[in-house]
Design an enzyme around this catalytic site. Structure first.
Site, PDB file in Angstrom:
ATOM      1  N   ASP A 109       4.941   2.066  -1.056  1.00  0.00           N
ATOM      2  CA  ASP A 109       5.499   3.368  -1.472  1.00  0.00           C
ATOM      3  C   ASP A 109       6.814   3.652  -0.731  1.00  0.00           C
ATOM      4  O   ASP A 109       7.816   4.049  -1.351  1.00  0.00           O
ATOM      5  CB  ASP A 109       4.444   4.437  -1.148  1.00  0.00           C
ATOM      6  CG  ASP A 109       4.700   5.769  -1.827  1.00  0.00           C
ATOM      7  OD1 ASP A 109       5.527   5.818  -2.744  1.00  0.00           O
ATOM      8  OD2 ASP A 109       4.043   6.756  -1.425  1.00  0.00           O
ATOM      9  N   ASP A 147       8.624  -9.166  -2.461  1.00  0.00           N
ATOM     10  CA  ASP A 147       8.839  -7.723  -2.382  1.00  0.00           C
ATOM     11  C   ASP A 147       8.932  -7.179  -3.803  1.00  0.00           C
ATOM     12  O   ASP A 147       9.842  -7.539  -4.559  1.00  0.00           O
ATOM     13  CB  ASP A 147      10.153  -7.504  -1.610  1.00  0.00           C
ATOM     14  CG  ASP A 147      10.524  -6.041  -1.490  1.00  0.00           C
ATOM     15  OD1 ASP A 147       9.852  -5.180  -2.097  1.00  0.00           O
ATOM     16  OD2 ASP A 147      11.512  -5.762  -0.788  1.00  0.00           O
ATOM     17  N   SER A 198      -4.216  -0.316  -2.934  1.00  0.00           N
ATOM     18  CA  SER A 198      -5.272   0.119  -1.987  1.00  0.00           C
ATOM     19  C   SER A 198      -5.597  -0.873  -0.874  1.00  0.00           C
ATOM     20  O   SER A 198      -6.414  -0.554  -0.006  1.00  0.00           O
ATOM     21  CB  SER A 198      -6.591   0.484  -2.712  1.00  0.00           C
ATOM     22  OG  SER A 198      -6.513   1.761  -3.283  1.00  0.00           O
TER      23      SER A 198
HETATM   24  N1  AR6 Z   1       6.092  -5.423  -2.082  1.00  0.00           N
HETATM   25  C1  AR6 Z   1       4.854  -5.848  -2.448  1.00  0.00           C
HETATM   26  N2  AR6 Z   1       3.743  -5.533  -1.762  1.00  0.00           N
HETATM   27  C2  AR6 Z   1       3.882  -4.758  -0.663  1.00  0.00           C
HETATM   28  C3  AR6 Z   1       5.133  -4.274  -0.216  1.00  0.00           C
HETATM   29  C4  AR6 Z   1       6.278  -4.637  -0.988  1.00  0.00           C
HETATM   30  N3  AR6 Z   1       7.504  -4.232  -0.667  1.00  0.00           N
HETATM   31  N4  AR6 Z   1       4.936  -3.532   0.902  1.00  0.00           N
HETATM   32  C5  AR6 Z   1       3.614  -3.567   1.167  1.00  0.00           C
HETATM   33  N5  AR6 Z   1       2.976  -4.309   0.237  1.00  0.00           N
HETATM   34  P1  AR6 Z   1      -0.019  -0.113   0.859  1.00  0.00           P
HETATM   35  P2  AR6 Z   1      -2.301   1.373  -0.263  1.00  0.00           P
HETATM   36  C6  AR6 Z   1       1.546  -4.608   0.092  1.00  0.00           C
HETATM   37  O1  AR6 Z   1      -0.400   0.276   2.245  1.00  0.00           O
HETATM   38  O2  AR6 Z   1      -3.253   0.562   0.539  1.00  0.00           O
HETATM   39  C7  AR6 Z   1       1.367   4.718   1.466  1.00  0.00           C
HETATM   40  O3  AR6 Z   1       1.651   5.432   2.633  1.00  0.00           O
HETATM   41  C8  AR6 Z   1       0.667  -4.467   1.309  1.00  0.00           C
HETATM   42  O4  AR6 Z   1       0.754  -5.637   2.111  1.00  0.00           O
HETATM   43  O5  AR6 Z   1       1.416  -0.038   0.487  1.00  0.00           O
HETATM   44  O6  AR6 Z   1      -2.596   1.622  -1.702  1.00  0.00           O
HETATM   45  C9  AR6 Z   1       1.125   5.609   0.272  1.00  0.00           C
HETATM   46  O7  AR6 Z   1       1.969   6.755   0.311  1.00  0.00           O
HETATM   47  C10 AR6 Z   1      -0.700  -4.321   0.664  1.00  0.00           C
HETATM   48  O8  AR6 Z   1      -1.231  -5.595   0.320  1.00  0.00           O
HETATM   49  O9  AR6 Z   1      -0.803   0.801  -0.248  1.00  0.00           O
HETATM   50  C11 AR6 Z   1      -0.314   5.980   0.442  1.00  0.00           C
HETATM   51  O10 AR6 Z   1      -0.479   7.033   1.367  1.00  0.00           O
HETATM   52  C12 AR6 Z   1      -0.404  -3.583  -0.647  1.00  0.00           C
HETATM   53  O11 AR6 Z   1       1.013  -3.664  -0.827  1.00  0.00           O
HETATM   54  C13 AR6 Z   1      -0.933   4.731   0.995  1.00  0.00           C
HETATM   55  O12 AR6 Z   1       0.129   4.038   1.654  1.00  0.00           O
HETATM   56  C14 AR6 Z   1      -0.804  -2.128  -0.660  1.00  0.00           C
HETATM   57  O13 AR6 Z   1      -0.586  -1.574   0.620  1.00  0.00           O
HETATM   58  C15 AR6 Z   1      -1.464   3.819  -0.092  1.00  0.00           C
HETATM   59  O14 AR6 Z   1      -2.157   2.758   0.496  1.00  0.00           O
END
Ligand code: AR6
Length: 186
Positions: A39, A15, A122
């Protein structure tokens, strides 16, 4: 004096909100006011004061980055960047994703931050294919570190699951191998 070794890229599973670094990077949306995925986790862990600072930033364009304090996080700062939504690969997604990593590193250098942790920008809600995203992430970061080897002590890719860790580790291994001196050159 020996030159400082350039920082090795580390791939870890976990995390990102728990990382004790100068800055974690947040995969935000253009409002910078919070969302799901990483986020949501960042805003929850940092606490409600983060969104107050974010409101003053006037949003952020895709491919760009803005910095705030880390509030209740162990990280001292948060660099918020907005990755591209995957639309099939023909809409400059690779250039925009590379720009996220570049802008985040540039901001870190500007603020004298020497350790930084990236999530897999992303690759969640925004749907960027994992292999392609890892290639862009690692090649962009490797390129900048080659140019500014002494700017950072630690650069981490924090993956949330075993599959992402495997894919990012392979990309790092590929790029490390391609930067090894060729034996025939010696
Ligand atoms: N620590 C590390 N990685 C994480 C965590 C964490 N706590 N939580 C999720 N991931 P995403 P995006 C991973 O969806 O695709 C939001 O609503 C996850 O498994 O967080 O850039 C924003 O406000 C994945 O591999 O980001 C935007 O609207 C990676 O982080 C949108 O999502 C990115 O997943 C951005 O989408």
């Amino acid at each position: 004096m020996e030159p400082l070794p350039s920082p090795r890229l580390e791939v870890v599973t976990g995390d990102i909100t728990r990382c004790d670094v100068d800055a974690i990077v947040n995969a935000a949306n253009s409002s910078l006011l919070g969302g799901g995925g990483v986020d949501g986790a960042v805003h929850r862990a940092a606490g409600p004061d983060l969104v107050h600072e974010c409101r003053l930033l006037g949003g952020c364009k895709t491919g760009q980055a803005k910095i705030t304090g880390g509030y209740r996080l162990p990280a001292r700062h948060i660099i918020h960047t907005v990755g591209p939504v995957w639309r099939g690969g023909e809409f400059g997604e690779d250039r925009l994703l590379a720009s996220c990593y570049d802008c985040a590193l540039e901001l870190a250098v500007k603020h004298g931050l020497r350790s930084i942790a990236f999530p897999a920008i992303s690759t969640g809600i925004y749907g960027y294919p994992l292999e392609a995203a890892a290639e862009v992430a690692v090649s962009t970061v490797t390129g900048r570190l080659a140019a500014q080897a002494d700017a950072f002590d630690r650069v981490l890719f924090v993956c949330f699951d075993a599959k992402s860790t495997e894919v990012y580790s392979r990309a790092v291994a590929r790029h490390s191998a391609s930067h090894m001196p060729d034996r025939t050159d010696r």
